[in-house]
Design a protein around this motif. Sequence first.
Motif, PDB file in Angstrom:
ATOM      1  N   LEU B  28      33.561  41.210  35.015  1.00 19.00           N
ATOM      2  CA  LEU B  28      33.191  39.811  35.186  1.00 19.00           C
ATOM      3  C   LEU B  28      34.353  38.877  34.861  1.00 19.00           C
ATOM      4  N   THR B  29      35.168  39.275  33.865  1.00 16.67           N
ATOM      5  CA  THR B  29      36.336  38.446  33.549  1.00 16.67           C
ATOM      6  C   THR B  29      37.289  38.428  34.731  1.00 16.67           C
ATOM      7  N   VAL B  34      39.471  35.526  39.496  1.00 21.44           N
ATOM      8  CA  VAL B  34      39.567  35.383  40.949  1.00 21.44           C
ATOM      9  C   VAL B  34      38.907  34.073  41.368  1.00 21.44           C
ATOM     10  N   LEU B  35      37.773  33.824  40.729  1.00 21.56           N
ATOM     11  CA  LEU B  35      37.001  32.618  41.019  1.00 21.56           C
ATOM     12  C   LEU B  35      37.853  31.365  40.808  1.00 21.56           C
ATOM     13  N   VAL B  36      38.598  31.357  39.709  1.00 20.73           N
ATOM     14  CA  VAL B  36      39.443  30.201  39.412  1.00 20.73           C
ATOM     15  C   VAL B  36      40.455  29.996  40.539  1.00 20.73           C
ATOM     16  N   PHE B  37      40.980  31.093  41.068  1.00 21.08           N
ATOM     17  CA  PHE B  37      41.950  30.968  42.147  1.00 21.08           C
ATOM     18  C   PHE B  37      41.318  30.585  43.474  1.00 21.08           C
ATOM     19  N   ALA B  44      34.975  22.152  43.195  1.00 19.85           N
ATOM     20  CA  ALA B  44      34.789  23.577  42.916  1.00 19.85           C
ATOM     21  C   ALA B  44      35.299  23.915  41.515  1.00 19.85           C
ATOM     22  N   LEU B  45      36.495  23.401  41.200  1.00 21.93           N
ATOM     23  CA  LEU B  45      37.078  23.704  39.895  1.00 21.93           C
ATOM     24  C   LEU B  45      36.198  23.136  38.783  1.00 21.93           C
ATOM     25  N   GLY B  46      35.623  21.949  39.055  1.00 19.00           N
ATOM     26  CA  GLY B  46      34.726  21.340  38.064  1.00 19.00           C
ATOM     27  C   GLY B  46      33.567  22.251  37.745  1.00 19.00           C
ATOM     28  N   ILE B 256      27.684  31.753  41.319  1.00 21.48           N
ATOM     29  CA  ILE B 256      28.714  30.719  41.187  1.00 21.48           C
ATOM     30  C   ILE B 256      29.858  30.945  42.174  1.00 21.48           C
ATOM     31  N   ILE B 257      30.183  32.216  42.415  1.00 24.07           N
ATOM     32  CA  ILE B 257      31.206  32.485  43.441  1.00 24.07           C
ATOM     33  C   ILE B 257      30.752  31.895  44.771  1.00 24.07           C
ATOM     34  N   GLY B 258      29.473  32.117  45.103  1.00 25.73           N
ATOM     35  CA  GLY B 258      28.905  31.560  46.334  1.00 25.73           C
ATOM     36  C   GLY B 258      29.020  30.044  46.351  1.00 25.73           C
ATOM     37  N   GLY B 259      28.650  29.434  45.207  1.00 24.24           N
ATOM     38  CA  GLY B 259      28.695  27.974  45.081  1.00 24.24           C
ATOM     39  C   GLY B 259      30.093  27.431  45.319  1.00 24.24           C
ATOM     40  N   VAL B 260      31.070  28.109  44.736  1.00 24.41           N
ATOM     41  CA  VAL B 260      32.451  27.653  44.858  1.00 24.41           C
ATOM     42  C   VAL B 260      32.911  27.713  46.311  1.00 24.41           C
TER      43      VAL B 260
END
Lengths: 287, 271, 281
Positions: B28-29, B34-37, B44-46, B256-260
């Motif tokens: 998950l980490t 990856v999510l941050v990138f 999205a970053l918010g 959240i990945i989907g949301g981003v």
Amino acid sequence: MSVISVKNLIYGYSKGTPFEKGALKGVSVDFRQGEIVALIGHTGSGKSTLLQHLNGLLKPDSGDVLFEGKSIYESKKSLRDCRFNVGLCFQYPEQQLFESTVYKDIAFGPTNMKLSDDEIKKRVYDSIKYVGLSADYLEKSPFDLSGGEKRRVAIAGVIAMEPKVLILDEPTAGLDPLGKNNLLKLIKDYNEKTGNTVIFVSHNMDDVAAVAHRVIVLSDGELALQGTVDEVYSQGEKLAGLGLDVPEITSVFIELKKAGFDLGDTEYTINGAKEAIIASLMKGGAV
Amino acid sequence: MIKDITIGQYFPGKSFIHNLDARFKIILTVAFLVLVFLCKNFWALGVVWVFGVVIYLLSRLPVKLILKSFKPLIPIILLTTVLQLHYINDGNVLFEWRFILITDKGIFTAIFIAARILLLLLVSSLLTYTTAPTDLTDAIEKLLSPLKIFKIEVHTFAMMMTIALRFIPTLIDEIDRIMSAQKARGADFESGNLINRIKALLPIFVPLFISAFKRAIELADAMSCRCYTGGDNRTRMRQMKISWRDIIASVVTVLIIGGVMALNILFENLI
Amino acid sequence: MNKIIEFKNVSFSYSDEEERVLKNLSLDFYEGQFTCVLGHNGSGKSTMAKLINALLIPTEGSVISFGFDTADEKNETDIRRNIGMVFQNPDNQIVATIVEDDVAFGPENLGIERSEIRQRVDEALKLVDMYEYRRHEPHRLSGGQKQRVAIAGIIAMQTRCIVLDEPTAMLDPKGRREVMNALMKLKEDLGISIILVTHFMDEAVNADRVIVMNDGEVCVDGTPREVFTKVDLLKSIGLAVPKPLELAEALRKSGVDIGGTPLTSQEFVNEYKKFTETRGQ
């Protein structure tokens, strides 16, 4: 006259982290010119913290350390002077040896003091003598020496700075009885020959009794007892109450007293105990 | 002092985050990083930032301590930010002097990158803050175990990590002690030019290496005395178990990945 | 008594050029005994300890531990299953980052089943009084606590003998007491044979047998009482004598013989009582 005075020293260890531990809670103590002082206390009592204040390695949260009457924290220069005037030798000092020869290792301190080459050489030769090793050792690698010899070389490295006060943190730790006795003798001789103050930490009450003029007992970051060896050791019960060992002879005396024998003051040396027992038997015989 | 750095340390606790299975926590980490990138704009970053803060709150770590340990990293973050300012030259010019050109887009990008780096650091350190080193190495050993078919010594690698983690605090104490001891002999680590400073490190590193080798030899003896012969035929006392927490955490992360992704499509991308 | 370890004409030197550290040593260790090996640094006592469980192999002669010749590499695991070893530096023998994981390390290496390991670890930690620290990180423990963890690690392997090479040399008095208490408990509760190598003579007072080493040879071998009464010999090789005994000896030399050989302060008081009573009559 006091060489170092510690005024109401407060120092909290690792502030802010969950592992906080009060190390010094307002310690005031004087160290006089020319005496041998033993610092005792159980692990975590703040002994090492106090030692590291005496040469300015640590800075107190409040309170002050005075060397010959002047605060060591006054300026960068006073702090640096203090480093050289108060030589601190850590526990297991042999672990700090690093040079290729004994000579170079002992010369490290004097070189940092920016002394002339002749003066450095003189000091190296003097200090190896103080620790009871011959000059032949100077060209050897410190790593080829035995444990006891390494320790002496490390101590010589501090002595070579010719500090007015020599501090040793548990100088006899890990040594066998012979090595221990030799080192204690070294402390005594050094003090007698140079007239410099020596402060040392020890867990062994018999060692302390053998060389110290004065004893300071720390407990939980506070000064618990201080006085001459006689004054402190005669309070054997109080020492035991602080979780400290008492000299074995003292515990013999405490047991004898418990068993109903009145032998006067609590003794801590074989000779003192012998005299006291014989005196009491003579008195008993006379009655 | 060197002891103040808490990154990489473990703070025992019983929070939701602490109780996640270490294998899930590692995966998950990585997913979070990856999510941050993946984030292409502030929206999205918010969202990911909010997610990060929520995780931190769930972990119930002492806030003060975390802020304190990130203090030394501020200069690094500032430096990268300033570099960004310099490299981005399009957008409306706000300030220009000789070769320095600052645009509004440059400022936005710089802030965006800084926020990203900070979040990356926060989340990756959360892994070690909340996971016992043993769990971490066990999990790595498990996760990497498929590599065994390539004859890679996964167990040896994990054992090396365990020992490294075990000895880091010991060696930090040791460095502290050696430094103090050499300082007491007048060593000066703070002044002089680069060459002198490097030279000044010799009195620290020689004793440190000698002691580390000595420790290694003694440890090897101690391990072989306890019948250690490598990973074969070894059993383990600990067992890792997957619980409902791990499932929840995974589902939330996927959502959240989907949301981003959606936010990336919906709004204009900054980079 | 059962012989567990046999030294047969053992000599040892670390390299061809160097002097022999052990010189034609022959002696046996027995099951269930607490044996204390005393000697100053360089007397060969630590070398002897390492020869017992095949960390070192004799240059000449042989060491037979629990029936296995230490010189044969195949026997290594069999020997170490039976003989555990605790070293001087508490930091350098703890492998894991959590106390209970470290205690489990040995049993895991032996391939013991999971539930059995759990049980052994808990019992071992309770025996050395470290159970409440089972989830702690080793580097936050005191020296005495670390040594007890190391001892628990050996107990959990259920070895029949434990060799300790100066386990208290780096500890403070409190730590030393903790370790010594743990060892006495080991002997009494589990009947494990203990071989304690040390230079602290007070640790030898409660042993069943004391072996004094000097210059690679056995110098005295017997019960603590037999050994410690040789005050002058011990002093001549740089070892100390229990202070109560030294006091009794000093009194005797001054013409006051309280009799007996008091090794502890309590024993001294008892002898002294007896002495004053007979004198009073």
